[in-house]
Design an enzyme around this catalytic site. Structure first.
Site, PDB file in Angstrom:
ATOM      1  N   ASP A  77      -7.580   5.239  -1.363  1.00 29.02           N
ATOM      2  CA  ASP A  77      -7.172   3.969  -0.830  1.00 29.02           C
ATOM      3  C   ASP A  77      -6.453   2.830  -1.824  1.00 29.02           C
ATOM      4  OD1 ASP A  77      -6.992   1.557   0.607  1.00 29.02           O
ATOM      5  OD2 ASP A  77      -9.194   1.816   1.501  1.00 29.02           O
ATOM      6  N   HIS A 106      -5.642   0.008  -1.411  1.00 33.54           N
ATOM      7  CA  HIS A 106      -5.783  -1.309  -1.021  1.00 33.54           C
ATOM      8  C   HIS A 106      -6.798  -1.705  -2.103  1.00 33.54           C
ATOM      9  CE1 HIS A 106      -4.728   0.585   2.935  1.00 33.54           C
ATOM     10  NE2 HIS A 106      -3.743  -0.676   2.857  1.00 33.54           N
ATOM     11  N   CYS A 140       0.739  -1.197   0.063  1.00 35.47           N
ATOM     12  CA  CYS A 140      -0.318  -0.044   0.064  1.00 35.47           C
ATOM     13  C   CYS A 140       0.663   1.149   0.057  1.00 35.47           C
ATOM     14  CB  CYS A 140      -1.020  -0.025   1.219  1.00 35.47           C
ATOM     15  SG  CYS A 140      -0.185  -0.379   2.814  1.00 35.47           S
TER      16      CYS A 140
END
Length: 607
Positions: A564, A566, A440
């Site tokens: 994000d 992820h 990440c």
């Protein structure tokens, strides 16, 4: 009858930011039934020759000199006034804007009528209306210039070449269609004398639409999956029509023979030894969508002539300044400063890097002429506009600016502070890298690096996971076993990599717990106002990228705009926004018991 006056909201913001006593020239588009839209201005020097003519060549065709602007109690404008008025061609009534310094309060607009000023009201044209009412053409063609390596010869032969361009023998074509336009108008029977630019746009599919129109050459496309497409410029909402150039074998508008490419036009003079210089022109024009299609030919010719004048200027400047007697090959570059709301074109010579003294001087001059800060890049090669849909074999790129189109955060009386400029959204599993569960922060770094690339600070490639690991090992931050591993990195490593790969400094901010993140909302707001870069946040938990905050000073309520890394799905914008992979997050998003470190990249001073 006086023109109806409209002023672009982009231009008004630029005028408001001008805080020096000076004067400059106004540039606008005359369209419809007598409407003048003001789009741009430049600052004129109080000494020496006025530069508005050279500036106009940098603008798309149809964006022309139309008047003067004065800031504060400037007296330079009086000296410039008569010369500028004489040079205005698009209207019999040049315009004068009078602005106070640093404010739009008291802004006055007046037309010259029989030598006297007549004050008039104006309407503001917002960005969405500009995108709806106007479009651009982007034309590509090539010529050969045969000239001696002297400024006089270049000027003379360029003049002859422009005359050849305007002699009526060129034919324009929308790529991969049978839509041809010569000096009599469009040759396609589906268009009439009343057809407008919008009618042409309507038969060109948007990027990603796999459909053919009645005018597409089906034999040519048989077995191919490459329908004609409009071009989608990165970072703005204008539609751009691609145009190719050909030569006509006959001026007869009903000639049955197809045109052939115009790349062999040359200008020769056998009295002197000539060097042949290839000229690959990219030229732009701005058009109201309701403009008659019959006018398009003349507009496109003017766009080519402006491109040739830019090439001429760059060649002559180099010959004069260098004294080398060597001709370099010029190339066209289009830029879209977000503050402008329109394109600006430059001609740069191959072999001269952005950091050569002459290039630095030219860009510095441009910044001053456009009242832009000398601290951020606007006209470096890396700033050039990218046109999506231009080629079918273009390399893969992640989604751009995934926050655009999100609903408001819901913070009552809040003010949004957002990332300034363009970025790409990097996330898990892209580029066939199996980094789920550990990559990440690497993805956040890639997003940050993409911001610096897209803003023109660097041409450096986006670093891969392996390159990041190799660099951290190289500077003795990590052991050899780290290279090729699936180990995560944090904010400190991100700052090291930004320094190593991009020479970018970062500020590291430590927050003891997620519950305290609200206390740095004002600092984040200031960061987005002054730096505008994406922020990586990590620490005791997973890494994310912050690309904005919505903050109410009175109540302290804050929400964070999170990108994000992820996400593991396909690059589908709707899914990413609806499922919250890019979205506004409240304080409950953060782990109250975990500490956080923020890596806040700082803009280098560069132009």
């Amino acid at each position: 009858m006086l023109p109806k006056l409209k002023i672009s909201a982009f231009l008004l913001k630029r005028l408001e930011r001008t805080k020096q006593q000076c004067s400059g020239c106004l540039f606008g588009v005359f369209y419809g039934e007598g409407t003048l839209l003001l789009l741009s201005f430049n600052i004129e020097s109080s000494l020496g020759q006025l530069n508005y003519e050279q500036i106009q060549h940098r603008f798309p065709a149809e964006l022309d000199l139309c008047g003067l602007v004065k800031f504060g109690g400037c007296t330079d404008g009086e000296a410039h006034l008569n010369e500028v008025i004489k040079s205005v061609d698009i209207t019999d009534n040049p315009i004068l804007l009078q602005c106070e310094l640093g404010t739009l309060v008291g802004l006055r607009a007046s037309f010259f009528v029989h030598g006297k000023l007549e004050e008039v009201p104006y309407e503001v044209m917002e960005a969405h209306q500009l995108y709806n009412d106007f479009c651009f053409t982007r034309l590509q063609c090539g010529f050969f210039l045969q000239t001696a390596a002297t400024p006089e010869s270049v000027a003379r032969e360029m003049h002859v070449l422009r005359k050849r361009v305007a002699d009526g023998n060129l034919v324009f074509n929308v790529p991969q269609t049978k839509i041809f336009i010569n000096n009599y108008g469009p040759l396609d029977k589906q268009f009439s004398g009343d057809s407008q630019i919008q009618d042409l746009i309507d038969v060109i599919p948007t990027p990603g639409h796999e459909k053919e129109t009645a005018s597409v050459d089906k034999k040519k496309l048989k077995g191919q999956n490459t329908p004609v497409k409009r071009l989608a410029p990165t970072g703005c909402d204008y539609e751009v029509i691609p145009i190719d150039v050909m030569r006509s074998r006959s001026r007869d508008p009903v000639s049955g023979e197809p045109p052939h490419p115009a790349l062999s036009i040359a200008v020769t003079n056998e009295e002197q030894i000539r060097v042949q210089v290839p000229l690959e022109i990219e030229a732009m024009a701005i058009l109201c969508r309701k403009t008659k299609l019959q006018r398009l030919y003349d507009v496109l010719i003017e766009s080519i002539c402006r491109g040739l004048r830019l090439f001429e200027l760059s060649l002559i400047e180099h010959l004069t300044e260098s004294g080398s007697g060597k001709l370099l090959v010029p190339a066209s570059y289009h830029f879209y400063p977000q503050e402008f709301g329109h394109f600006v074109s430059c001609a740069y010579l191959e072999g001269l890097s952005d950091d050569t003294p002459s290039m630095l001087m030219r860009r510095k001059r441009l910044h001053r002429q456009f009242a832009l800060p000398i601290s951020r890049p606007y006209f470096r090669r890396a700033n050039q506009m990218l046109f999506l849909g231009e080629t079918e074999d273009a390399p893969w790129t992640p989604l751009l600016n995934t926050h655009i189109g999100l609903r408001p955060s819901g913070v009552v009386d809040g003010k949004e502070y957002l990332v300034n400029g363009n970025y790409h959204y990097y996330h898990y599993l892209q580029q066939q890298v199996q980094d789920k569960g550990w990559g990440c922060a690497y993805r956040s770094l890639q997003t940050i690096c993409s911001w610096f690339v897209l803003q023109g600070y660097t041409n450096a490639p986006i670093p891969t996971h392996l390159e990041v690991q190799e660099y951290l090992h190289k500077i003795n931050d990590k052991p050899a076993a780290f290279v090729g591993s699936s180990q995560w990195i944090g904010s400190t490593e991100i700052s090291m990599c930004l320094q190593g790969f991009l020479n970018v400094d970062s500020k590291i901010l430590h927050v003891a717990s997620g519950a305290e993140l609200a206390t740095i909302a004002s600092e984040l707001a200031m960061h987005f106002q002054t730096q505008g870069t994406p922020v990586m946040i990590g620490g005791g938990v997973l890494a994310h990228t912050i690309i904005g905050v919505d903050y109410c000073v009175q109540t302290g309520q804050v929400k964070f705009l999170i990108l994000d890394p992820h996400y593991t799905g396909a690059d589908d914008l709707a899914t990413i926004q609806i499922k919250g992979w890019c979205g506004w997050k409240g304080m409950d998003f953060w782990a109250k018991g975990s500490y956080y470190n923020l890596c806040m990249p700082q803009r280098p001073i560069l132009y």
